[in-house]
Design a protein around this motif. Structure first.
Motif, PDB file in Angstrom:
ATOM      1  N   TRP A 204     -33.661  12.385 -47.733  1.00 20.46           N
ATOM      2  CA  TRP A 204     -32.824  12.519 -46.344  1.00 20.46           C
ATOM      3  C   TRP A 204     -31.982  11.385 -46.175  1.00 20.46           C
ATOM      4  N   LEU A 205     -32.311  10.199 -46.506  1.00 21.12           N
ATOM      5  CA  LEU A 205     -31.741   9.045 -46.074  1.00 21.12           C
ATOM      6  C   LEU A 205     -30.321   8.933 -46.699  1.00 21.12           C
ATOM      7  N   ASN A 206     -30.402   9.352 -48.036  1.00 20.76           N
ATOM      8  CA  ASN A 206     -29.180   9.426 -49.004  1.00 20.76           C
ATOM      9  C   ASN A 206     -28.268  10.423 -48.561  1.00 20.76           C
ATOM     10  N   GLU A 207     -28.676  11.912 -48.453  1.00 21.81           N
ATOM     11  CA  GLU A 207     -28.035  13.183 -48.342  1.00 21.81           C
ATOM     12  C   GLU A 207     -27.820  13.426 -46.864  1.00 21.81           C
ATOM     13  N   GLY A 208     -28.530  12.888 -45.780  1.00 24.17           N
ATOM     14  CA  GLY A 208     -28.485  13.122 -44.387  1.00 24.17           C
ATOM     15  C   GLY A 208     -26.905  12.477 -44.047  1.00 24.17           C
ATOM     16  N   TRP A 209     -26.910  11.097 -44.585  1.00 18.97           N
ATOM     17  CA  TRP A 209     -25.554  10.521 -44.217  1.00 18.97           C
ATOM     18  C   TRP A 209     -24.412  11.040 -45.118  1.00 18.97           C
ATOM     19  N   ALA A 210     -24.709  11.140 -46.185  1.00 17.84           N
ATOM     20  CA  ALA A 210     -23.381  11.931 -47.057  1.00 17.84           C
ATOM     21  C   ALA A 210     -22.922  13.400 -46.400  1.00 17.84           C
ATOM     22  N   LEU A 211     -23.684  14.379 -46.129  1.00 21.28           N
ATOM     23  CA  LEU A 211     -23.555  15.478 -45.602  1.00 21.28           C
ATOM     24  C   LEU A 211     -22.676  15.354 -44.216  1.00 21.28           C
ATOM     25  N   TYR A 212     -23.600  14.348 -43.268  1.00 23.97           N
ATOM     26  CA  TYR A 212     -23.006  14.239 -41.912  1.00 23.97           C
ATOM     27  C   TYR A 212     -21.354  13.569 -42.050  1.00 23.97           C
ATOM     28  N   ALA A 213     -21.171  12.694 -43.095  1.00 19.51           N
ATOM     29  CA  ALA A 213     -19.856  12.153 -43.109  1.00 19.51           C
ATOM     30  C   ALA A 213     -18.894  13.418 -43.632  1.00 19.51           C
ATOM     31  N   GLN A 214     -19.534  14.017 -44.620  1.00 24.13           N
ATOM     32  CA  GLN A 214     -18.736  15.351 -45.054  1.00 24.13           C
ATOM     33  C   GLN A 214     -18.405  16.112 -44.005  1.00 24.13           C
ATOM     34  N   LYS A 215     -19.352  16.468 -43.110  1.00 19.98           N
ATOM     35  CA  LYS A 215     -18.962  17.407 -41.936  1.00 19.98           C
ATOM     36  C   LYS A 215     -18.114  16.756 -40.966  1.00 19.98           C
ATOM     37  N   LEU A 216     -18.234  15.556 -40.587  1.00 25.81           N
ATOM     38  CA  LEU A 216     -17.293  14.782 -39.761  1.00 25.81           C
ATOM     39  C   LEU A 216     -15.761  14.890 -40.315  1.00 25.81           C
ATOM     40  N   TYR A 217     -15.626  14.819 -41.685  1.00 23.16           N
ATOM     41  CA  TYR A 217     -14.352  14.836 -42.098  1.00 23.16           C
ATOM     42  C   TYR A 217     -14.035  16.364 -42.131  1.00 23.16           C
TER      43      TYR A 217
END
Length: 475
Positions: free
Chosen positions: A344-357
């Motif tokens: 989750w520490l990898n994928e949570g950040w990447a998905l949240y960045a994606q969702k913000l974009y």
């Protein structure tokens, strides 16, 4: 496999050491002090303990690889500088059963065998006394099963494509299908990779490009890389270059029979600039994308591996997938998890960045964003459980993406933009090129913000149901 989740969202044989057979020349020297940056503290993985070992720390891999498209054969010489972490009667690495042609330890021939995806070198070693292992090998690549029940996965490791080239994606493991490795993220190392290919073909690997000698392409990683984040691709690629934020060189490799994909790839510099503005400077010397014959995508370090499937979808999906993998260069590559419990520490950040974009670029309202995220999080917790307890046979299930991203959204809401992005930039800056965990993340958040967010983090990672909404911190 970040791209796999986006789609969801959106026998061992033994090879005794024979007489020496010449292989490619290893591209490195073996002075230990050169490789101090590759020192790690390896751990045994609680989910996949059969992969990796805590008995040794690989400081540096020197890989000299030669791919024959006509014979479908990989010939390699792997030179490993290894720091044993304990006294032992042998060295054990993850490795597929290639034919072993040369096996030496500190330039002396030794005996070893490959059995059940393990190379065992029969020689005693002492803790903290580094050794240099050279393995010459050849054979036809084979893959290893993906520990997942999802319908969009494929076997892991080095894959031969329809044109006779190769490519690889290997999360949570699979690097051992093309070189002997301590195949676990807690043991990051430095790399020199040389790829020799026939005329008209190109060799692509993770790391910074450092030149081409004839048909040999060379790459170097002077900062640590986890084995799952390395990549190799050989194909009849076309090459294009660009400049990213702060002038970093960006390289695109794409198949000659799909030139239209370059239009999409050129968006990468815009995506990298968007990430750079929010999360701090791109953390490596170069960036790039290689397009391969796959339906997935992977955040391989400095050279994202992108399946050609994404060139067949619309520009929005292509952008979101590519941005997600680039976000991992900060979250997952520059700062790496210690073991697979904290995916989750990898994928949570990447998905949240994606969702913000996505929210910013496609004008999604905050209310719609929150409603959709909470609904999806609830569905995934019911199906897969909380993100802190990933199942062994469900690697990459989408709960680890959504649960981690939802927790970050709550932190963002509590802190506001300025403090949240300062937190994100500081997390990368202060933990650059290290392996981190839930405990260290929680401690960092609490120390940096001056507030105790332990309960909020625990709720989002451990609760069987979606936690309630909370508001911003008092002014």
């Amino acid at each position: 496999m970040a791209g796999l989740a986006l789609v969801a969202l959106l026998a061992g044989c033994t090879a005794e050491t024979p007489a020496a057979r010449p292989g490619p020349t290893a591209p490195i020297t073996t002075q230990t002090e050169e490789y101090a940056a590759g020192r790690s503290t390896p751990v045994l993985d609680p989910i996949y303990p059969e992969h990796g070992t805590d008995a040794l720390d690989v400081l540096h891999y020197g890989l000299a690889l030669d791919w024959s498209p006509t014979k479908r054969t990989l010939t390699g010489t792997a030179t490993l500088r290894i720091r044993p972490t304990k006294d032992a009667h042998s060295l054990t690495l993850d490795f597929k059963p290639y034919t072993i042609d040369v096996l030496t330890l500190d330039a002396r021939p030794v005996t070893g065998a490959v059995t059940r995806e393990k190379l065992v070198v029969e020689t005693p070693v002492r803790a903290d006394v580094p050794v240099t292992l050279v393995v010459g090998y050849h054979g036809k690549p084979s893959q290893t099963p993906m520990p997942s029940q999802r319908g969009d996965t494929h076997p892991l490791g080095l894959t031969v494509d329809s044109q006779g080239g190769v490519w690889t994606m290997q999360e949570p493991f699979g690097a051992f299908t093309w070189y002997p490795a301590n195949d676990h993220p807690s043991d990051e190392a430095l790399y020199d990779i040389a790829v020799t290919v026939p005329t008209g073909w190109s060799g692509v690997a993770s790391g910074t490009p450092v030149g081409q000698d004839g048909n040999t392409f060379r790459y170097r990683s002077t900062v640590p890389v986890a084995s799952y984040a390395t990549t190799l691709a050989v194909g009849k690629f076309r090459k294009s270059t660009a400049k990213g934020p702060r002038g970093i060189p960006v390289t695109y490799w794409y198949r000659a029979d799909d030139p239209a994909v370059l239009t999409h790839l050129k968006r990468s510099t815009t995506l990298l600039s968007w990430l750079d503005k929010r999360f701090g400077p791109y953390p490596f010397e170069s960036a790039g994308v290689v397009v391969v014959e796959s339906g997935s995508a992977m955040e391989t370090q400095q050279m994202v591996t992108l399946g050609n499937f994404f060139s067949m979808v619309d520009a929005r999906w292509f952008d979101l997938t590519t941005l997600h993998e680039f976000a991992h260069q900060w979250f997952g590559d520059a700062v790496t998890l210690t073991d697979w419990r904290d995916i989750w520490l990898n994928e949570g950040w990447a998905l949240y960045a994606q969702k913000l974009y996505e929210k910013e670029t496609y004008n999604i309202s905050e209310a719609d964003f929150v409603r959709a995220s909470r609904q999806r999080d609830g569905e995934l917790r019911e199906k897969y459980g909380p993100p802190s307890r990933p199942a062994r046979n469900q690697f990459g299930a989408s709960n680890v993406y959504y649960g981690g991203a939802a927790m970050l959204r709550q932190l963002h809401q509590a802190l506001g933009d300025e403090r949240f992005y300062a937190l994100a930039r500081g997390w990368v800056r202060e933990h650059l090129n290290t392996q981190q965990s839930r405990a260290s993340f929680t401690a960092y958040v609490n120390k940096t913000t001056g507030h105790d967010f332990t309960s909020l983090i625990d709720a989002w990672l451990d609760s069987p149901t979606t936690p309630p909404e909370t508001g911003p911190l008092p002014a």
